[in-house]
Each structure stands twice: as C-alpha cells, then as structure tokens.
Design a protein around this motif. Structure first.
Motif, short mmCIF file in Angstrom:
data_model
loop_
_atom_site.label_atom_id
_atom_site.label_comp_id
_atom_site.label_asym_id
_atom_site.label_seq_id
_atom_site.Cartn_x
_atom_site.Cartn_y
_atom_site.Cartn_z
N VAL A 94 8.70 108.03 19.66
CA VAL A 94 8.33 109.44 19.46
C VAL A 94 7.61 109.54 18.13
O VAL A 94 8.16 109.17 17.09
N ASP A 95 6.38 110.04 18.16
CA ASP A 95 5.58 110.14 16.93
C ASP A 95 5.91 111.41 16.14
O ASP A 95 6.07 111.37 14.92
N PHE A 96 5.98 112.52 16.86
CA PHE A 96 6.29 113.80 16.22
C PHE A 96 7.25 114.56 17.12
O PHE A 96 7.11 114.54 18.34
N ALA A 97 8.22 115.23 16.49
CA ALA A 97 9.14 116.07 17.25
C ALA A 97 9.39 117.37 16.52
O ALA A 97 9.57 117.37 15.30
N LEU A 98 9.36 118.46 17.27
CA LEU A 98 9.72 119.77 16.75
C LEU A 98 11.03 120.18 17.42
O LEU A 98 11.07 120.37 18.64
N ILE A 99 12.09 120.31 16.63
CA ILE A 99 13.39 120.73 17.15
C ILE A 99 13.57 122.20 16.82
O ILE A 99 13.83 122.58 15.67
N ASP A 100 13.40 123.05 17.82
CA ASP A 100 13.45 124.50 17.62
C ASP A 100 14.15 125.14 18.81
O ASP A 100 13.64 126.09 19.41
N ALA A 101 15.31 124.60 19.15
CA ALA A 101 16.06 125.08 20.31
C ALA A 101 17.54 125.12 20.00
O ALA A 101 18.01 124.42 19.10
N THR A 102 18.25 125.94 20.74
CA THR A 102 19.71 126.07 20.68
C THR A 102 20.20 126.73 19.39
O THR A 102 20.97 127.69 19.42
#
Length: 251
Positions: free
Chosen positions: A169-177
């Motif tokens: 995974v190169d980039f991840a946006l964690i914007d949940a829960t």
C-alpha cells in the motif's frame, strides 16, 4: 482545549531544522497557496451536493456524526459536516503524490470528494471503502475518475479480505469509524503492507478522546519514523533520515 494546545505548540516552516522536513513542508505550503480554490471540477461537484434538497438513510458503523446524528440526513448536511474541506482534501492529494501512488486506499468514502482529489494524484487506482450503501450511491455520481474502485460493507471485513491479494500500500487515508478500536485495527492491517516510501493519513485525530488516544498509539508504533499533526489530520511517514520525530505544524 485540543485546538488551544495545538495552536500553542504549532510550528512554521522556518522552525524546521531537518532538510527532509523543510523541503516537504515548504512544498505543501506552496501547493496549497497555488490551489486556494481547490480543483474546479471537484468543487463544482461539492457545490451541487451542498444545494441538494434530497435526504438519505445513513448506516453508521462507527462513532457516527456529532452534527447530524439522525439516521435520515440531508445530502447537503452530510456534505457540509462530514466531508473534508478543499484544503485538507488537497493535503491528502499532496502527500499521496509523494508516494509511488500505484495502490491508494481510502477508508471512509463519504460523498467521494476526497476520493476524487486522491484520484488526481494516483498513477494506479484508488480503492475506496464505505460502509453505507446510500452514501456510496452519491459518491459514485458523475463526473467520476476512471481510476476509482469502490468497496461496500463493514471495513473490518472488506479491508482484510482486500489486503489478502495486495502486495503493498503506497498511500492510505484512514477516515472511517472514528473509534479507537477501529482506527488502530485499520492502521495495523495497513501497516503490514507499508514500505519505506508509504505515507498514511489519519483524519480527525483530535475529534474525540478516543481519536487522540488512537493518534498517540500510532505515533508509538516502531515502524513510524515521522508524523505531522495538522490538527484536523495527521500524516505518518515510514521513512525519515533523521531521528524519530513528531511535529505539530500549521497549514
């Protein structure tokens, strides 16, 4: 209180002694300065949603919304209160562009605004995960970039299944829960596929005590070498030529 603490501790670009940090941070500020109004096409899509009189039933699988907690919500209120501003969507876009950006993951599609910004700086695909089917229908409206693939369902199930066949995974946006357990779980799943050039972003790191706890836990992870705290989001690096550092920066 959280914002006051942030405001008292934040630094500007001229306080940075690391050439690595100074170069990235200065480039970000210039990028935001040059794109103050955001992407015209995406912001036109946002404006359409903000003027919509329609309502949808939202399935909340996490902490929910502070501003619009009702199960039936207007599209304009979801767009106003639950989507990233153009500035923060562009921050995600900028940092995504610093990675190889072949495999980009977004957890929490919402109205698909940040999704579209990420797609603009992705050479491969954006894989966006959303739990609410009615929200996803809105996010899938045209104009929609071709390099977006949506995944519907509880992220605690859909993400691990997806990662089984994903090398990195190169980039991840964690914007949940927006819960401690959910955020840490997602981060731990994703970091197993991270490499030295990967960058992760976490939305709403000061949204609640739980999210602040999650952010502190992420910073302690041995794999994390550098973090930027922009108050509304945190940026995580797995590479840093200097010592492990955690910076509070203005934007």
């Amino acid at each position: 209180m959280a914002f006051l603490n942030y405001w008292l501790q934040k630094e500007d670009q001229y306080s940075q002694q690391s050439p690595f940090v100074y170069t990235i941070y200065s480039s970000l500020l210039n990028f935001l300065k040059d794109n103050k109004l955001g992407d015209p096409e995406i912001e036109s899509f946002r404006k359409t949603l903000l003027t919509s009189s329609d309502s949808i039933e939202v399935l909340d699988l996490g902490a929910g919304s502070k501003k619009v907690p009702q199960p039936v919500r207007s599209i304009k209120s979801i767009t106003k209160y639950s989507t990233s501003s153009s500035k923060y969507a562009q921050i995600y876009q900028f940092f995504c562009g610093l990675t190889p950006n072949t495999t980009v993951i977004e957890l929490g599609t919402c109205m698909g605004i940040s999704t579209r910004y990420l797609a603009k700086s992705t050479s491969g695909k954006v894989y966006s995960f959303e739990g609410s089917e009615e929200i996803l229908k809105i996010a899938q409206q045209d104009p929609l970039p071709k390099n977006i693939e949506f995944h519907i369902g509880p992220i605690e199930s859909t993400l691990p299944e997806f990662l089984k066949n994903t090398a990195s995974v190169d980039f991840a946006l964690i914007d949940a829960t927006h819960t401690y357990e959910g955020t840490i779980s997602y981060f731990n799943f994703l970091k197993e596929r991270a490499h030295s050039k990967s960058i992760f972003a976490l939305g709403d790191i000061h949204w609640s005590k739980e999210m602040e706890k999650a952010w502190e836990q992420v910073k302690k992870s041995p794999e994390v070498r550098l973090t930027f705290d922009f108050f509304e989001c945190g940026i995580v690096f797995f590479e840093n030529p200097g010592p492990k550092s955690h910076l509070i920066l203005s934007c």
